[in-house]
Scaffold this motif. Structure first.
Motif, PDB file in Angstrom:
ATOM      1  N   ARG A 113     -10.951 -31.929   8.070  1.00 30.75           N
ATOM      2  CA  ARG A 113     -11.778 -32.034   9.272  1.00 30.75           C
ATOM      3  C   ARG A 113     -10.912 -31.917  10.529  1.00 30.75           C
ATOM      4  NH1 ARG A 113     -14.002 -36.168  12.640  1.00 30.75           N
ATOM      5  NH2 ARG A 113     -16.024 -35.494  13.451  1.00 30.75           N
ATOM      6  N   ASP A 114      -9.724 -32.493  10.468  1.00 28.78           N
ATOM      7  CA  ASP A 114      -8.834 -32.427  11.626  1.00 28.78           C
ATOM      8  C   ASP A 114      -8.362 -31.007  11.917  1.00 28.78           C
ATOM      9  OD1 ASP A 114      -7.128 -35.642  11.217  1.00 28.78           O
ATOM     10  OD2 ASP A 114      -9.088 -35.091  12.021  1.00 28.78           O
TER      11      ASP A 114
ATOM     12  N   TYR B  77      -7.586 -21.547  20.981  1.00 31.19           N
ATOM     13  CA  TYR B  77      -7.216 -20.979  19.684  1.00 31.19           C
ATOM     14  C   TYR B  77      -7.126 -19.459  19.806  1.00 31.19           C
ATOM     15  CZ  TYR B  77      -7.895 -25.238  16.936  1.00 31.19           C
ATOM     16  OH  TYR B  77      -7.765 -26.493  16.386  1.00 31.19           O
TER      17      TYR B  77
ATOM     18  N   TYR C 105     -22.164 -23.994   7.900  1.00 29.80           N
ATOM     19  CA  TYR C 105     -20.898 -24.708   7.730  1.00 29.80           C
ATOM     20  C   TYR C 105     -21.111 -25.902   6.817  1.00 29.80           C
ATOM     21  CZ  TYR C 105     -18.026 -28.610   9.657  1.00 29.80           C
ATOM     22  OH  TYR C 105     -17.257 -29.731   9.831  1.00 29.80           O
TER      23      TYR C 105
ATOM     24  N   TYR D  79      -7.023 -15.985  17.321  1.00 24.52           N
ATOM     25  CA  TYR D  79      -7.173 -15.330  16.033  1.00 24.52           C
ATOM     26  C   TYR D  79      -6.961 -13.840  16.247  1.00 24.52           C
ATOM     27  CZ  TYR D  79      -9.253 -19.243  13.437  1.00 24.52           C
ATOM     28  OH  TYR D  79      -9.467 -20.427  12.772  1.00 24.52           O
TER      29      TYR D  79
ATOM     30  N   GLY E 294     -10.262 -28.278  11.274  1.00 23.61           N
ATOM     31  CA  GLY E 294     -11.461 -27.481  11.041  1.00 23.61           C
ATOM     32  C   GLY E 294     -11.489 -26.159  11.785  1.00 23.61           C
ATOM     33  N   ASN E 295     -10.751 -26.073  12.879  1.00 28.20           N
ATOM     34  CA  ASN E 295     -10.738 -24.827  13.636  1.00 28.20           C
ATOM     35  C   ASN E 295      -9.669 -23.851  13.148  1.00 28.20           C
ATOM     36  OD1 ASN E 295     -12.810 -25.814  15.259  1.00 28.20           O
ATOM     37  ND2 ASN E 295     -11.372 -26.777  16.681  1.00 28.20           N
ATOM     38  N   GLU E 296      -8.851 -24.272  12.188  1.00 27.36           N
ATOM     39  CA  GLU E 296      -7.875 -23.366  11.571  1.00 27.36           C
ATOM     40  C   GLU E 296      -8.521 -22.832  10.298  1.00 27.36           C
ATOM     41  OE1 GLU E 296      -4.384 -26.490  12.602  1.00 27.36           O
ATOM     42  OE2 GLU E 296      -3.901 -24.989  11.070  1.00 27.36           O
ATOM     43  N   GLN E 297      -9.205 -21.757  10.431  1.00 28.82           N
ATOM     44  CA  GLN E 297     -10.018 -21.259   9.332  1.00 28.82           C
ATOM     45  C   GLN E 297      -9.345 -20.063   8.669  1.00 28.82           C
ATOM     46  OE1 GLN E 297     -14.109 -20.845  10.663  1.00 28.82           O
ATOM     47  NE2 GLN E 297     -14.041 -22.861  11.641  1.00 28.82           N
TER      48      GLN E 297
ATOM     49  N   ASN F 119     -15.503 -26.559  15.057  1.00 27.78           N
ATOM     50  CA  ASN F 119     -15.712 -25.885  13.773  1.00 27.78           C
ATOM     51  C   ASN F 119     -16.437 -24.550  13.821  1.00 27.78           C
ATOM     52  OD1 ASN F 119     -14.581 -27.853  11.729  1.00 27.78           O
ATOM     53  ND2 ASN F 119     -15.999 -29.169  12.824  1.00 27.78           N
TER      54      ASN F 119
ATOM     55  N   ILE G 298     -12.474 -24.249  22.158  1.00 21.68           N
ATOM     56  CA  ILE G 298     -13.349 -25.035  21.303  1.00 21.68           C
ATOM     57  C   ILE G 298     -12.867 -26.478  21.251  1.00 21.68           C
ATOM     58  CG2 ILE G 298     -12.027 -24.445  19.243  1.00 21.68           C
ATOM     59  CD1 ILE G 298     -14.710 -24.294  17.706  1.00 21.68           C
ATOM     60  N   GLN G 299     -13.787 -27.391  21.071  1.00 26.72           N
ATOM     61  CA  GLN G 299     -13.422 -28.796  20.916  1.00 26.72           C
ATOM     62  C   GLN G 299     -12.739 -29.000  19.562  1.00 26.72           C
ATOM     63  OE1 GLN G 299     -16.798 -31.333  21.596  1.00 26.72           O
ATOM     64  NE2 GLN G 299     -17.156 -30.538  23.652  1.00 26.72           N
ATOM     65  N   GLN G 300     -12.002 -30.101  19.453  1.00 29.37           N
ATOM     66  CA  GLN G 300     -11.215 -30.336  18.251  1.00 29.37           C
ATOM     67  C   GLN G 300     -12.039 -30.253  16.983  1.00 29.37           C
ATOM     68  OE1 GLN G 300      -9.141 -34.076  18.045  1.00 29.37           O
ATOM     69  NE2 GLN G 300      -8.034 -33.516  16.177  1.00 29.37           N
ATOM     70  N   TYR G 301     -13.222 -30.827  16.983  1.00 29.58           N
ATOM     71  CA  TYR G 301     -14.072 -30.799  15.789  1.00 29.58           C
ATOM     72  C   TYR G 301     -15.236 -29.833  15.961  1.00 29.58           C
ATOM     73  CZ  TYR G 301     -11.375 -34.982  14.762  1.00 29.58           C
ATOM     74  OH  TYR G 301     -10.344 -35.865  14.540  1.00 29.58           O
TER      75      TYR G 301
ATOM     76  N   LEU H 229     -16.613 -21.357  15.189  1.00 28.68           N
ATOM     77  CA  LEU H 229     -15.867 -20.461  16.059  1.00 28.68           C
ATOM     78  C   LEU H 229     -16.797 -19.433  16.680  1.00 28.68           C
ATOM     79  CD1 LEU H 229     -12.798 -19.829  13.714  1.00 28.68           C
ATOM     80  CD2 LEU H 229     -12.936 -21.418  15.645  1.00 28.68           C
TER      81      LEU H 229
ATOM     82  N   TYR I 226      -6.043 -16.718  11.593  1.00 30.26           N
ATOM     83  CA  TYR I 226      -5.608 -17.715  12.572  1.00 30.26           C
ATOM     84  C   TYR I 226      -4.167 -17.441  12.979  1.00 30.26           C
ATOM     85  CZ  TYR I 226      -3.547 -22.145  14.099  1.00 30.26           C
ATOM     86  OH  TYR I 226      -2.841 -23.101  14.787  1.00 30.26           O
TER      87      TYR I 226
ATOM     88  N   TYR J  91     -17.236 -22.087   5.587  1.00 34.19           N
ATOM     89  CA  TYR J  91     -18.043 -21.481   6.643  1.00 34.19           C
ATOM     90  C   TYR J  91     -18.494 -20.087   6.214  1.00 34.19           C
ATOM     91  CZ  TYR J  91     -14.919 -24.769   9.028  1.00 34.19           C
ATOM     92  OH  TYR J  91     -14.185 -25.880   9.378  1.00 34.19           O
TER      93      TYR J  91
END
Lengths: 115, 110
Positions: free
Chosen positions: A98-99, B34, A48, B36, A101-104, B96, B91-94, B98, B46, A33
């Protein structure tokens, strides 16, 4: 282990010049990203990449901005004909899957100054 | 993604627990919370995330209310190095992409 690295750490350029910013993600991470953070502003999503899928370019502010990711690893963000409003810290991040993906995992950023 | 509301700043004494609240009253069933943080001159880091159950890891605990309309990030023993801007993101799971709001500036003082 090694984290996300970015180069250069600082870049000063003149208005109208092109710049390239580099990002080396964490090895094995599938997603990459780019964000930017202007002085006193929040972080703004730019683009992304996920695996071999077409990149999500929805955050790029103009057609002067482009990015590529070669071999599923290193990425380069290119800004053509830079403007003063492009001055910001450009942050790169990667995530392991992908699972997740929000842990960046973010790099230290490249501070771009356009004179 | 749902909007979040956080206090602009908070102070905490070193060694005490820091409790950072976040309101997300419009959160939908498939959205996660989430957290951060961004220490000065560094990229965001994170911390933790959750859906509806409380979560704990080596950095922090996350408490989500039963109706999921708010949550609290807890740093159990704050240190000076915890001084940072803390961001709550829904945020939704996918999702991405942020979306970082203004966050809460946490100042840990000795």
């Amino acid at each position: 282990g090694a984290g996300v690295s970015q180069s250069p750490s600082n870049k000063v350029t003149e208005k109208g010049k092109d710049v390239e910013l580099r990002c080396d993600p964490i090895s094995g991470h599938t997603a990459l990203y780019w964000y930017r953070q202007s002085l006193g502003q929040g972080l703004e999503f730019l683009i992304y990449f996920q695996g071999n899928s077409a990149p999500d370019k929805s955050g790029l502010p103009s057609d002067r901005f482009s990015a590529e990711r070669t071999g599923g690893s290193v990425s380069t963000l290119t800004i053509q004909r830079t403007q003063q409003e492009d001055s910001a810290v450009y942050l790169c991040a990667s995530s392991p899957s992908r699972d997740r993906g929000n842990e960046q995992f973010f790099g230290p950023g490249t501070r771009l100054t356009v004179l | 993604d749902a909007k979040t509301t956080q206090p602009p700043s908070m102070d905490c004494a070193e060694g005490r627990a820091a409790n950072l609240p976040c309101n997300h009253s419009t959160i939908s069933g498939n959205e996660y919370v989430y957290w951060y943080r961004q220490i000065h001159s560094q990229g965001p880091q994170y911390i933790i995330h959750g859906l509806k159950n409380n979560e704990t890891n080596e950095m922090a605990s996350l408490i989500i209310t039963e109706d999921r309309k708010s949550s609290t990030l807890i740093l159990p023993h704050a240190t000076l190095r915890d001084t940072a801007v803390y961001y709550c993101i829904v945020i939704q799971q996918y999702g991405n992409k942020l979306v970082f709001g203004a966050g809460t500036i946490l100042r840990v003082k000795s």
